[in-house]
Design a protein around this motif. Structure first.
Motif, mmCIF file in Angstrom:
data_model
loop_
_atom_site.group_PDB
_atom_site.id
_atom_site.type_symbol
_atom_site.label_atom_id
_atom_site.label_comp_id
_atom_site.label_asym_id
_atom_site.label_seq_id
_atom_site.Cartn_x
_atom_site.Cartn_y
_atom_site.Cartn_z
ATOM 1 N N PRO A 168 0.819 -1.226 0.000
ATOM 2 C CA PRO A 168 0.000 0.000 0.000
ATOM 3 C C PRO A 168 0.848 1.269 0.000
ATOM 4 O O PRO A 168 0.458 2.271 -0.587
ATOM 5 N N THR A 169 2.001 1.207 0.656
ATOM 6 C CA THR A 169 2.888 2.382 0.693
ATOM 7 C C THR A 169 3.367 2.738 -0.705
ATOM 8 O O THR A 169 3.392 3.911 -1.088
ATOM 9 N N VAL A 170 3.755 1.721 -1.472
ATOM 10 C CA VAL A 170 4.215 1.958 -2.840
ATOM 11 C C VAL A 170 3.064 2.487 -3.693
ATOM 12 O O VAL A 170 3.251 3.395 -4.506
ATOM 13 N N ALA A 171 1.865 1.937 -3.500
ATOM 14 C CA ALA A 171 0.698 2.398 -4.261
ATOM 15 C C ALA A 171 0.409 3.867 -3.971
ATOM 16 O O ALA A 171 0.164 4.660 -4.894
ATOM 17 N N LEU A 172 0.470 4.249 -2.691
ATOM 18 C CA LEU A 172 0.230 5.646 -2.323
ATOM 19 C C LEU A 172 1.321 6.554 -2.888
ATOM 20 O O LEU A 172 1.036 7.659 -3.363
ATOM 21 N N ALA A 173 2.555 6.087 -2.822
ATOM 22 C CA ALA A 173 3.672 6.905 -3.318
ATOM 23 C C ALA A 173 3.554 7.163 -4.815
ATOM 24 O O ALA A 173 3.714 8.297 -5.281
ATOM 25 N N PHE A 174 3.255 6.103 -5.570
ATOM 26 C CA PHE A 174 3.126 6.285 -7.012
ATOM 27 C C PHE A 174 1.874 7.080 -7.362
ATOM 28 O O PHE A 174 1.872 7.861 -8.317
ATOM 29 N N GLY A 175 0.805 6.896 -6.600
ATOM 30 C CA GLY A 175 -0.406 7.685 -6.840
ATOM 31 C C GLY A 175 -0.145 9.161 -6.639
ATOM 32 O O GLY A 175 -0.561 10.000 -7.451
ATOM 33 N N PHE A 176 0.558 9.483 -5.548
ATOM 34 C CA PHE A 176 0.890 10.892 -5.285
ATOM 35 C C PHE A 176 1.754 11.449 -6.405
ATOM 36 O O PHE A 176 1.545 12.570 -6.869
ATOM 37 N N ALA A 177 2.742 10.666 -6.826
ATOM 38 C CA ALA A 177 3.633 11.122 -7.898
ATOM 39 C C ALA A 177 2.864 11.329 -9.198
ATOM 40 O O ALA A 177 3.100 12.291 -9.925
ATOM 41 N N LEU A 178 1.929 10.437 -9.498
ATOM 42 C CA LEU A 178 1.140 10.563 -10.723
ATOM 43 C C LEU A 178 0.272 11.813 -10.700
ATOM 44 O O LEU A 178 0.074 12.472 -11.721
ATOM 45 N N GLY A 179 -0.260 12.143 -9.522
ATOM 46 C CA GLY A 179 -1.087 13.346 -9.414
ATOM 47 C C GLY A 179 -0.271 14.618 -9.418
ATOM 48 O O GLY A 179 -0.649 15.614 -10.028
ATOM 49 N N PHE A 180 0.872 14.583 -8.734
ATOM 50 C CA PHE A 180 1.710 15.772 -8.623
ATOM 51 C C PHE A 180 2.458 16.070 -9.920
ATOM 52 O O PHE A 180 2.653 17.227 -10.294
ATOM 53 N N LEU A 181 2.888 15.015 -10.592
ATOM 54 C CA LEU A 181 3.678 15.173 -11.815
ATOM 55 C C LEU A 181 2.928 14.601 -13.011
ATOM 56 O O LEU A 181 3.520 13.925 -13.851
ATOM 57 N N ASP A 182 1.630 14.882 -13.079
ATOM 58 C CA ASP A 182 0.810 14.281 -14.138
ATOM 59 C C ASP A 182 1.316 14.629 -15.532
ATOM 60 O O ASP A 182 1.336 13.785 -16.427
ATOM 61 N N LYS A 183 1.760 15.864 -15.738
ATOM 62 C CA LYS A 183 2.241 16.263 -17.065
ATOM 63 C C LYS A 183 3.500 15.500 -17.454
ATOM 64 O O LYS A 183 3.663 15.097 -18.600
ATOM 65 N N VAL A 184 4.388 15.302 -16.473
ATOM 66 C CA VAL A 184 5.628 14.571 -16.746
ATOM 67 C C VAL A 184 5.322 13.126 -17.122
ATOM 68 O O VAL A 184 5.878 12.573 -18.083
ATOM 69 N N PHE A 185 4.394 12.514 -16.376
ATOM 70 C CA PHE A 185 4.055 11.122 -16.644
ATOM 71 C C PHE A 185 3.317 10.966 -17.975
ATOM 72 O O PHE A 185 3.485 9.957 -18.665
#
Length: 272
Positions: free
Chosen positions: A241-258
């Motif tokens: 769950p920690t990895v899921a939350l971390a990647f979710g946050f990154a996807l939301g914060f850096l959506d344009k980069v992703f």
């Protein structure tokens, strides 16, 4: 001698004659009259005219309603004074007027910047309430409910990761909020219109963040898109769950980069 006087008069002739008018909504506007004999306009003059017109559009957007009529008149009158100084004077004084316009822009930005930023962030939180509740329900019940349904239908119950996608969605919305707060922390005058427009597009942004983050997470879970961030492996999203939350946050914060990275990956696949 007469020729020299004519040249001097022509040289000092204003590029525009500004007048007070009303637009179709009854708001004060500025009309730029042009003499037919004037055919050439320096770039700095045209740019300043555009800045005046843009300022008008900004205050119409901010104070165009009847409740803010007094504020609109305040900025409109000061803006017309600046335009009048620039173009209606016996000699063109655009350079001097530019300083006054810059001060007016700074005053307006200081006055409304924090207010519209706060409203944008609060509207985001309000609209994110229901999607977050749905995502939490999915996290708590998604896997078990889907397992029961598949078992009832006689289907395999392996590789169920609905709860992980719920965690991704929650974290992505949080990341999107932080991203929005970061982008608007130092508002400039030129950012006011885009921030106001963002207020109207918050729902679209939330939908995009959720769909994109879930789509990207599925690609990572399937192994099609592999990403490592500080030792966090995208293949561990289902297990941790920690990895899921971390990647979710990154996807939301850096959506344009992703988005750019996913598009590049898809382009390479299509090329093959």
């Amino acid at each position: 001698m007469a020729n020299n006087d004519d040249k001097s008069q022509s040289k000092n002739k204003p590029f525009f004659e500004v007048q007070k008018v009303e637009n179709e909504d009854g708001l004060g506007d500025i009309f730029f009259g042009v003499d037919d004999e004037t055919t050439k306009f320096p770039d700095y003059v045209v740019d300043f005219k555009d800045e005046i017109e843009y300022f008008i559009s900004v205050i119409q957007l901010l104070y165009g309603d009847t409740k803010s009529e007094s504020l609109y008149k305040k900025y409109y009158e000061r803006l017309f004074t600046i335009a009048d100084l620039a173009f209606n004077s016996p000699q063109e004084k655009v350079k001097l007027a530019e300083r006054s316009l810059h001060k007016l822009k700074s005053e307006l930005t200081t006055s409304v910047g924090q207010r519209i930023r706060t409203k944008l962030l609060m509207d985001y939180l309000k609209l994110a309430i229901w999607p977050s509740i749905i995502a939490i329900i999915i996290v708590l019940l998604g896997d078990s409910v889907l397992t029961c349904v598949l078992a009832f239908l006689g289907k395999g119950t392996e590789n169920i990761y609905i709860s992980s996608l719920g965690l991704i969605s929650i974290a992505a919305m949080a990341g999107g909020w932080i991203s929005t707060a970061t982008e608007t922390r130092n508002l400039a005058f030129v950012d006011i219109v885009s921030v106001i427009n963002n207020q109207r597009g918050i729902l679209v942004r939330l939908i995009f963040i959720n769909l994109f983050s879930i789509f990207a997470a599925i690609l990572m879970i399937a192994g099609f898109l592999k990403i490592n961030i500080g030792g966090l492996d995208s293949l561990q999203i289902v297990d941790s769950p920690t990895v899921a939350l971390a990647f979710g946050f990154a996807l939301g914060f850096l959506d344009k980069v992703f988005v750019d990275r996913v598009e590049a990956k898809l382009s390479k696949t299509e090329a093959k």
